[in-house]
Each structure stands twice: as C-alpha cells, then as structure tokens.
Design a protein around this motif. Structure first.
Motif, PDB file in Angstrom:
ATOM      1  N   MET A 155       0.804  -1.210   0.000  1.00  0.00           N
ATOM      2  CA  MET A 155       0.000   0.000   0.000  1.00  0.00           C
ATOM      3  C   MET A 155       0.842   1.268   0.000  1.00  0.00           C
ATOM      4  O   MET A 155       0.301   2.376  -0.002  1.00  0.00           O
ATOM      5  CB  MET A 155      -0.921   0.012   1.234  1.00  0.00           C
ATOM      6  CG  MET A 155      -1.806  -1.209   1.361  1.00  0.00           C
ATOM      7  SD  MET A 155      -2.823  -1.504  -0.122  1.00  0.00           S
ATOM      8  CE  MET A 155      -3.907  -0.076  -0.053  1.00  0.00           C
ATOM      9  N   VAL A 156       2.160   1.134  -0.011  1.00  0.00           N
ATOM     10  CA  VAL A 156       3.056   2.294  -0.014  1.00  0.00           C
ATOM     11  C   VAL A 156       3.601   2.484  -1.424  1.00  0.00           C
ATOM     12  O   VAL A 156       4.292   1.609  -1.950  1.00  0.00           O
ATOM     13  CB  VAL A 156       4.222   2.103   0.976  1.00  0.00           C
ATOM     14  CG1 VAL A 156       5.111   3.350   0.994  1.00  0.00           C
ATOM     15  CG2 VAL A 156       3.702   1.806   2.372  1.00  0.00           C
ATOM     16  N   PRO A 157       3.325   3.614  -2.067  1.00  0.00           N
ATOM     17  CA  PRO A 157       3.818   3.838  -3.437  1.00  0.00           C
ATOM     18  C   PRO A 157       5.339   3.714  -3.513  1.00  0.00           C
ATOM     19  O   PRO A 157       6.057   4.048  -2.565  1.00  0.00           O
ATOM     20  CB  PRO A 157       3.367   5.269  -3.744  1.00  0.00           C
ATOM     21  CG  PRO A 157       2.228   5.524  -2.810  1.00  0.00           C
ATOM     22  CD  PRO A 157       2.519   4.739  -1.569  1.00  0.00           C
ATOM     23  N   ALA A 158       5.814   3.234  -4.642  1.00  0.00           N
ATOM     24  CA  ALA A 158       7.254   3.082  -4.834  1.00  0.00           C
ATOM     25  C   ALA A 158       7.980   4.415  -4.703  1.00  0.00           C
ATOM     26  O   ALA A 158       9.168   4.459  -4.343  1.00  0.00           O
ATOM     27  CB  ALA A 158       7.532   2.460  -6.203  1.00  0.00           C
ATOM     28  N   SER A 159       7.292   5.514  -4.964  1.00  0.00           N
ATOM     29  CA  SER A 159       7.909   6.838  -4.862  1.00  0.00           C
ATOM     30  C   SER A 159       8.289   7.197  -3.436  1.00  0.00           C
ATOM     31  O   SER A 159       9.071   8.122  -3.204  1.00  0.00           O
ATOM     32  CB  SER A 159       6.944   7.896  -5.412  1.00  0.00           C
ATOM     33  OG  SER A 159       5.723   7.889  -4.691  1.00  0.00           O
TER      34      SER A 159
END
Length: 425
Positions: A143-147
């Motif tokens: 749920m954590v964006p790669a950015s």
C-alpha cells in the motif's frame, strides 16, 4: 509472476464466494424452516467455511473502546501522534479523571513479520490499566507507493529512535519477537550517544536475539537455504492495481503459508471443529474461532530490502551476538548500555524463538547493573502465549508493570540519592 497469479485466482474466486455467501444467508435465515434442521445448518456451515477459506482478510481493528483504571471503567480512543510512510504511532488515549497520573509511558514495538500490529491487541489491553500505551502500526508495503522510497533494517532502527525522541524522556519500550533485535540496536546506539531520550527500560519478549541457541524449525530453514535462495524464490513485485505496484516485497501470503505449514494438522483440526460448532449451533465457540482467524489470516507484505537484511543479519550471520551488526556504517555495541533496565521474557514451549534466544540479550549487555535486569520463563505457553492470553494477563503483564515502575529513571535517581545520603551519614 506468482503474485500476479495469486491476485488473479483471488479475483476468479469472487463469484464463487458470492454464491457461498448467498447459500449461507439462505440456510441461516431463521424464517427458513431448513435453517433449524441439521441439513440446513450443515449447508450454511459448509458455505461459510468455503467463503472464509478463500477470502482475503483485511486489516482488523484494535477494537479497544474502554479499560479499567482504579476499579472504574474509562473510555479509550486511538490517536496517531507520529507518522511516516511505513508506520504510524498510535496512542491509546484514556479518559482519566483530572489530576490522575497516567502511569509510565510505554512504547510497544509490534512485529513487522507479516501480521498487523492488531495481533497485539490483547497486549495493549492488558497494559492500558497501568500505562500510557503507544504502539507501532506498520504499513502494508503493497500500500506504499514506490515513490516513497526504500525501507530496510537501518530505517527500522531509525524509526524506533525517532519515536523515542517524539515521546520524550522516561519512556519504556517493549519489543515482541522480531523487533527485539532493532530495538536492542536502537538502545545501544542511543546509549553510545548519551542520548537523553534513551528508554528507561527494555522488555524483550520471545526474541530471536541469538538464534544459535536452541534453534527452532524457523531458524533451521533459514540456515539451510541461504540468502540467495530467499532472494530468488520469495521476493516478488507488487502487481497492479495496488498502490505499491512494482515495489519488491516479501508477500504476506507466503509468510502465512509458512505459518500454516508449521502446524497444518492443528489448523485443519480447528476448522473441522469450527464446522461442527456451526452444525451444533455452538455460537460462542464458533465466534472465538472467527475472532482468532480473522486476526491470524490477515497478513501484510514486507519490503524486500527489510526482509532480506533481517534474514541475513539475524538468522544467517548472527551479527548482533557476534558483535558484527552495523547501522549506517557504525558498529552496534550493546555493551554501551548502562542505564537502561532489561527484562527478557520467554515461553517454555515457544517453537518460533527457542528457549535461551531471548535471554542472550543479557550476555550482550554486561554493563547493566544486576539490580536493573531480570529474566522470566513462562511455563506451559508457546510463542503466542508470551504476549497474549490468560497467562500473559495474570502472570507476565504484572511483572512487566512492576519492572517498569521499579526501574524507571526517576525511581533509579531517587534510589541513588538515598544511597548517597546513607553513605554520607
């Protein structure tokens, strides 16, 4: 590819789950005469068992709305007091009477090993009557964006240090299982820096401090495979449409498969009993089964870098007990810890962290005074019983509370003061 197939299978099973849910509702509806027959209850039980066995379990809630303080029931509310991309720090705020001291500040560092922090809901509930409780609520990596960047073991240690800074001095820390190594490392780093926000005490429970002692099946599996095997076989990329798409992770469903495989016969037996409880209309027993497995089967992904670094550092190289663990290029030296109380707790029948693995922390911290350290083995409990259940509430939690009170920095300062006065007299 395996992760994508897992997601595809879950999507393809959705119509079947919908049918099963409809069958359950039909045969459990009290207006349906069949719902009062063994056939109807068996049909409803079979449908529910199928639906529960094929669903994806979401993150549960802590569900703690009240506690008892001074023999009075008070309300409890959750508040996020610190936040980073991979973790929120939750404070369980009690509605205490005006002027009532809240007790010691306790930071519970929950495991980041596949399950959500809600697995420690019972731990929190047991400590709330005695302390201001905070807990790390780790975020599912999918749920954590790669950015948002990477998150590894070094970042984990930094998070613990930052949280202790946010909570201020005279904070006690409790680490359950996996986080014991980074918590001990964080305490050593803070002690070496003479950090005024170093914790007053550490409580390490069911911890893999030195997995060379009494190795379990988990430890033996890690050593038999090697880090390259884990990198090639259990690291996958998050598929679309999750927010963390393309991020490399260790999927929660693989971790869950490992947990289930260790005691598969017990889980199969538990589900057979659940079916019979439903057929026999034993609602209390069936609800206990639902509550346990709603929590147990809810899993989260871990970042690949954190998982691999943890396996390599803790289970393969045994870096901390060998004196070789590094953090940001600097050696972690537990011998630097002098003024932090240390309590270690183990379960007699723990099949995850064997007896002696947690106690090893005492050997790594020789400069902690004897009157500020303690070790306790709880008879007749496994890994889960070390931090949850009736024996934890009645036998372990009181010892932790007493240790925090007796070894808080304020009490230690006053004790030294009394000793100095006696010596002068």
């Amino acid at each position: 590819m395996l992760y994508s197939l897992y997601e595809l299978n879950h999507a393809l099973m959705q119509p079947c789950r919908a049918v099963a849910d409809a069958v359950k509702l039909y045969y459990s509806n009290p207006t349906n005469p069949l719902s009062h027959t063994p056939f109807g209850r068996a049909a409803a039980a079979m449908a529910e068992l199928f639906e529960r066995s094929t669903r994806r379990y979401g993150k549960p809630s802590f569900g703690i709305e009240k506690t008892v303080v001074d023999v009075k029931e008070v309300a409890v509310a959750e508040t996020v007091v610190w936040s980073r991309p991979f973790c929120n720090l939750i404070h369980f705020v009690r509605d205490l009477p005006a002027g009532r001291d809240g007790g010691p500040k306790l930071l519970i560092v929950a495991p980041m090993s596949g399950h959500y922090a809600t697995l420690l809901a019972g731990t929190v509930e047991a400590m709330l009557p005695h302390a201001e409780v905070y807990i790390t609520d780790w975020t599912d990596a999918r749920m954590v964006p790669a950015s948002a960047g990477r998150f590894d073991l070094d970042d984990y240690i930094d998070y613990v240090i930052d949280m202790l800074h946010a909570l201020g001095p005279q904070t006690h820390v409790m680490a359950v299982c996996q986080p014991s190594v980074p918590v001990l490392a964080a305490a050593a780093i803070m002690a070496a820096r003479d950090d005024p926000f170093a914790p007053s005490t550490m409580t390490l429970m069911g911890a893999p401090i030195d997995t060379r002692r009494n190795p379990t099946a988990v430890n033996q599996l890690a050593e038999s495979k090697g880090i390259d095997w884990f990198r090639k076989n259990v690291i996958m990329r998050v598929p679309w449409p999750a927010p963390g798409v393309t991020r490399e992770v260790y999927p929660g469903f693989l971790q869950l498969s490992g947990f289930l495989g260790m005691n598969l016969d017990r889980h199969v037996a538990a589900h057979k009993q659940f079916f019979m409880h439903l057929v026999e209309n034993d609602r209390d027993s069936a609800e206990k089964h639902r509550d346990f497995y709603d929590e147990y089967l809810a899993v989260m992904d871990l970042t690949a870098e954190f998982y691999l670094q943890t396996v390599d550092t803790v289970f393969l190289r045994h870096a901390l007990p060998k004196g070789e663990m590094m953090h940001r290029g600097a050696l972690v030296d537990p011998a630097a810890i002098r003024n932090i109380g240390l309590l270690t707790v183990e379960g007699e029948n723990d099949d995850i962290s064997g007896l002696g693995q947690t106690q090893a922390a005492h050997d790594l911290c020789p400069n902690i005074p004897a009157d500020r350290r303690a070790h306790y083995v709880q008879p007749a409990v496994g890994h889960y019983g070390v931090f949850n259940g009736s024996r934890f509430r009645s036998e372990i939690a009181p010892r932790i509370v007493a240790f925090m009170i007796d070894n808080g920095k304020e009490s230690c300062v006053s004790q030294r003061g009394r000793q100095d006065d006696t010596a002068t007299a």
